[in-house]
Design a protein around this motif. Structure first.
Motif, PDB file in Angstrom:
ATOM      1  N   GLU A 167     -30.512   8.535  -2.827  1.00 37.00           N
ATOM      2  CA  GLU A 167     -31.351   7.697  -1.957  1.00 37.00           C
ATOM      3  C   GLU A 167     -31.413   8.269  -0.541  1.00 37.00           C
ATOM      4  OE1 GLU A 167     -31.415   3.123  -2.718  1.00 37.00           O
ATOM      5  OE2 GLU A 167     -29.397   3.836  -3.177  1.00 37.00           O
ATOM      6  N   VAL A 168     -30.257   8.747  -0.072  1.00 38.66           N
ATOM      7  CA  VAL A 168     -30.207   9.322   1.283  1.00 38.66           C
ATOM      8  C   VAL A 168     -31.066  10.593   1.331  1.00 38.66           C
ATOM      9  CG1 VAL A 168     -28.694  10.424   2.992  1.00 38.66           C
ATOM     10  CG2 VAL A 168     -27.953   8.332   1.854  1.00 38.66           C
ATOM     11  N   ALA A 169     -30.939  11.419   0.289  1.00 39.69           N
ATOM     12  CA  ALA A 169     -31.732  12.659   0.238  1.00 39.69           C
ATOM     13  C   ALA A 169     -33.230  12.315   0.254  1.00 39.69           C
ATOM     14  CB  ALA A 169     -31.391  13.459  -1.024  1.00 39.69           C
ATOM     15  N   ARG A 170     -33.583  11.315  -0.533  1.00 38.86           N
ATOM     16  CA  ARG A 170     -35.002  10.907  -0.631  1.00 38.86           C
ATOM     17  C   ARG A 170     -35.510  10.434   0.727  1.00 38.86           C
ATOM     18  NH1 ARG A 170     -34.572   6.823  -4.903  1.00 38.86           N
ATOM     19  NH2 ARG A 170     -33.467   8.450  -5.999  1.00 38.86           N
ATOM     20  N   ARG A 171     -34.691   9.626   1.396  1.00 37.16           N
ATOM     21  CA  ARG A 171     -35.115   9.070   2.690  1.00 37.16           C
ATOM     22  C   ARG A 171     -35.215  10.170   3.751  1.00 37.16           C
ATOM     23  NH1 ARG A 171     -35.827   4.266   5.302  1.00 37.16           N
ATOM     24  NH2 ARG A 171     -34.908   4.020   7.374  1.00 37.16           N
ATOM     25  N   ILE A 220     -36.257  18.860   1.766  1.00 40.62           N
ATOM     26  CA  ILE A 220     -35.175  19.673   2.333  1.00 40.62           C
ATOM     27  C   ILE A 220     -33.981  19.659   1.380  1.00 40.62           C
ATOM     28  CG2 ILE A 220     -33.552  19.832   4.281  1.00 40.62           C
ATOM     29  CD1 ILE A 220     -36.041  18.355   5.781  1.00 40.62           C
ATOM     30  N   PHE A 221     -33.720  18.481   0.825  1.00 44.41           N
ATOM     31  CA  PHE A 221     -32.568  18.343  -0.080  1.00 44.41           C
ATOM     32  C   PHE A 221     -33.023  18.058  -1.502  1.00 44.41           C
ATOM     33  CE2 PHE A 221     -30.767  16.837   4.033  1.00 44.41           C
ATOM     34  CZ  PHE A 221     -29.820  17.839   4.183  1.00 44.41           C
ATOM     35  N   PRO A 222     -32.318  18.643  -2.487  1.00 47.58           N
ATOM     36  CA  PRO A 222     -32.560  18.216  -3.881  1.00 47.58           C
ATOM     37  C   PRO A 222     -31.868  16.869  -4.113  1.00 47.58           C
ATOM     38  CG  PRO A 222     -30.777  19.813  -3.814  1.00 47.58           C
ATOM     39  CD  PRO A 222     -31.249  19.635  -2.388  1.00 47.58           C
ATOM     40  N   GLU A 223     -32.275  16.172  -5.152  1.00 47.21           N
ATOM     41  CA  GLU A 223     -31.579  14.921  -5.509  1.00 47.21           C
ATOM     42  C   GLU A 223     -30.612  15.240  -6.638  1.00 47.21           C
ATOM     43  OE1 GLU A 223     -34.071  11.505  -6.114  1.00 47.21           O
ATOM     44  OE2 GLU A 223     -35.527  12.256  -4.666  1.00 47.21           O
TER      45      GLU A 223
END
Ligand code: SF4
Length: 374
Positions: A167-171, A220-223
């Motif tokens: 969730e943090v990565a998605r946000r 930027i980040f993968p989940e």
């Protein structure tokens, strides 16, 4: 390998430095790590900052505990030529990413993490009603995402932490990731592509563009996925889950006589009161040890002879201790060179920390640029 060449999928996993490890740590995590190091680009870290989230008032043995734990990792077959081992607190980049995540993470996401409430209720011997303890799953998210890990090996109870990380990565991706208009679509472009006079779309607008297929996001980040580890039940000598804090653990470094003594006091089928009573191995913690460490022949024999009272608990425990000691012997043998030359463990950690730093610094350069920090 350079940072740009394709790599194997990466996993990241850490352990709080609690000192010498026990059979529960081996069966619950280490054996799995050893298997995974042949398949994944494995990063394993000493979670010393995590240790402080609950043990901030007792740091005297942190350094020695770190050494003992990593010596056990190496003794169990974790290989510095295959995996990367490092110390979390040597990499301030983790703290920086944690700080940036704390800016965008709603408080409610942290308050609803199941282990937060559980531990608040269970840990009564010192105050953990702290900012650091509430935020520790977010620190975990930073630990994972700074290496852009694709998967995280976890037990069932840690799955909500990986979900929070996703969730943090998605946000973060939504707020700071580059939003690109899909050719022909009518919408404002995203943060990095905005013209000088063009207003920045809000998070809600960005989400709407994505939902409607008007734009695509360059994340930027993968989940990361949760790589579920199922481990067999491993009871301690009192029949409860093996844990150092319960005082019921058999350590990987226990000498054969110590193992035999600990098993001699182990609880058994509570209904088997006399030697002549038949027992039920299905409810006996000693039998759980047989299932993991004994040969098929011994397991079969105990399973039969316990039920008919042909074997007594004293002999059954001696058999269990024999198999367990045979299992531990090569682990203890592999640990000896590190005990003889303690520097070797620190060298492994120095080398791994330097490698991890390269990856963490590259991610943070990207993150700072995305956030537009100077
Ligand atoms: S004989 Fe072994 S399995 Fe049976 S109750 Fe005793 S210790 Fe447990």
């Amino acid at each position: 390998m350079t940072l740009d060449t394709p790599r194997r999928p990466r996993i990241l996993s850490g352990m709080r430095p609690t000192g010498k490890l026990h059979l529960g740590n081996l069966v619950g995590a280490l054996q799995n790590w050893v298997k995974l190091q042949d398949v994944y680009d494995s990063f394993h870290f000493v979670a010393d900052w995590h240790m402080l989230t609950t043990g901030y008032d007792n740091t005297r043995s942190l350094r020695q505990d770190t050494w003992e734990m990593v010596a056990d990792w190496l003794a169990c077959g974790l290989d510095p030529n295959k995996a990367t081992f490092f110390i979390q607190s040597r990499l301030p980049e983790h703290a920086e990413l944690h700080l940036l995540f704390s800016m965008i993470t709603p408080l409610g996401w942290l308050e609803r993490v199941p282990t937060y409430k559980e531990q608040l209720e269970n840990i009564k011997d010192h105050d953990i009603n702290t900012y650091g303890f509430l935020g520790y799953p977010l620190l975990q998210a930073a630990d994972i995402l700074i290496y852009k890990a694709n998967a995280v090996p976890v037990g069932e109870d840690q799955v909500p932490h990986v979900e929070l990380t996703r969730e943090v990565a998605r946000r973060f991706n939504l707020i700071y990731g580059q939003l690109e208009r899909i050719a022909g679509a009518r919408c404002a472009s995203g943060s990095q592509k905005s013209g000088a006079g063009e207003p920045e779309p809000s998070i809600e607008q960005k989400a709407e563009y994505l939902n409607k297929g008007l734009a695509q996001l360059r994340p930027i980040f993968p989940e990361p996925e949760a790589l579920l580890t199922s481990s067999p039940r491993l009871p301690g000598t009192d029949g409860r889950k093996m844990s150092k804090s319960y005082g019921n653990a058999v350590f990987l470094t226990d000498a054969p006589a110590v193992v035999s003594k600990k098993l001699a006091t182990m609880v058994t089928d509570p209904a088997r009161k006399r030697r002549t009573d038949p027992g039920n191995p299905d409810v006996c913690p000693v039998f759980d040890l047989h299932k993991i460490f004994s040969s098929a022949e011994t397991l079969d024999r105990v399973n039969r002879e316990c039920r008919t009272a042909e074997i007594g608990c004293v002999d059954c425990k001696k058999l269990a201790a024999g198999h367990l000691n045979a299992f531990l012997a090569p682990i203890q043998e592999r640990r000896k060179p590190y005990e003889q030359n303690p520097r070797k463990v620190w060298d492994v950690l120095e080398e791994g920390t330097a490698k991890a730093r390269t990856v963490a610094q590259a991610t943070m350069a990207e993150v700072r640029a995305a956030v537009r920090l100077a």
